[in-house]
Design a protein around this motif. Sequence first.
Motif, short mmCIF file in Angstrom:
data_model
loop_
_atom_site.label_atom_id
_atom_site.label_comp_id
_atom_site.label_asym_id
_atom_site.label_seq_id
_atom_site.Cartn_x
_atom_site.Cartn_y
_atom_site.Cartn_z
N GLY A 54 0.91 -1.05 0.23
CA GLY A 54 0.02 -0.07 0.18
C GLY A 54 0.98 1.26 -0.02
N THR A 90 -2.36 5.94 4.13
CA THR A 90 -2.12 4.79 3.56
C THR A 90 -3.28 3.63 3.76
N ASN A 91 -3.14 2.59 3.38
CA ASN A 91 -4.18 1.40 3.46
C ASN A 91 -3.84 0.19 4.17
N ARG A 92 -4.83 -0.85 4.29
CA ARG A 92 -4.35 -1.85 4.92
C ARG A 92 -3.70 -3.00 3.95
N ALA A 145 -2.39 4.59 -3.68
CA ALA A 145 -3.52 5.55 -3.13
C ALA A 145 -4.26 6.18 -4.17
#
Length: 402
Positions: free
Chosen positions: A201, A213-215, A283
């Motif tokens: 990510g 950010t992300n998982r 993203a």
Amino acid sequence: MAEIDILENKRIVLGVTGSIACYKAIDLASKLTQAGANVDVILTRSAQEFISAITFRSLTHRKVITDLFDAESEDPIEHIALAKNADMIVVAPATANILAKMKYGFADDALTATILATTSPIVVAPAMESNMWANNATQENITTLIKRGVKFIGPVEGHLASGGSGYGRFESVDSIISGIQNILEQTTDLKEKHIVISAGGTQEPIDAVRVITNRSSGKQGYALASAAVSRGARVTLVTAPTALPDPPGATIVKINTAREMLKGVTDAVKDNGDALIMAAAVADWESDNQSKNKIKKTAGENTMSISLKQTPDILKAMSDEKIIKIGFAAETENLIENATEKLKEKKLDMIVANDVSSKDSGFNVDNNRVVILDKKGSKTELPLISKLQVADHIMDRLSELL
Ligand SMILES: Cc1cc2nc3c(=O)[nH]c(=O)nc-3n(C[C@H](O)[C@H](O)[C@H](O)COP(=O)(O)O)c2cc1C
């Protein structure tokens, strides 16, 4: 026996361990040699209780390795040379003991040290008494090894040396050779292809210390890189930060942001890229007004807003490149509709759609349940399987496309 040409000039390391089925490894070594393979035999100390090195040496016309510390050897670290140059390592017969040692990464003899040092495909043909095979310890070891990509041929049910009959009998030599041929075909099908894979990510800074950010854990992208390496491809892995170890054999390009990923992917694709697999969770948005310093809390203000702008679209930027393009669609709703739209809009050859809202698959877990859609309209639903198995399916499809 199937076609033998795939074995021609292949370098096979044949590890033989201390099972009563050892004598069958003599026939295996002989047939592999007759089919044109260069067979380097490594015998464990226990195997030498059953059979002697001279038999294998006479049949393979090559030196047989019986000791990690062989003062007479021309190459004092020949296990590393063998590990590097092998097209495949075959352990046959494989004892319960060697499976346990492989699981834990032992390197206390020539065979285990070679296995640990290789990035080549590893194939094992177990042979043991049925209770040893059924034991939870052995079964757990096998599950771990399969997850790491080790391929198993057999065992089968039948007469056992211990008397009686059961599961644990060494597979027939001809079936083992067919299995080796099939796996060799599969493991060389991407030879000389340059596959670019993105993973993880991306992190988009808001200020000097904070990011959006992300998982994504990067696990699926890293599994794809390992699968592509093990099938002979040259692999560039462009990766956002993850907690994962670098996959052996791939060139690693570490980046943080979507913009850096665009540059990493573009540079890699321009370097004779044949395919791009975008497994990264890039993203969609970045801060429009990044602060160089840490943004401080302002007394009396309970809210703050960040203005966001779209990040560059990496797959769109690749639209003129004559390469195979595979995308991923991580969705929480309308999986197939959204993935089909992305497939068309970004002119992809294939898209791998996964529902990241379910707990047992998708982000940050070891398994994945995906649907593969291609531009010709085909739709393949895979069950919940490990990310490495998903990676292998994707490589099968990529191999057909290339
Ligand atoms: C006569 C005899 C037959 C054996 N057969 C097997 C077998 O078929 N499979 C197995 O897992 N172990 C078998 N063993 C036990 C292994 O030889 C023992 O676990 C040994 O430590 C294995 O060492 P290695 O894996 O380094 O070769 C046998 C032992 C003896 C004495």
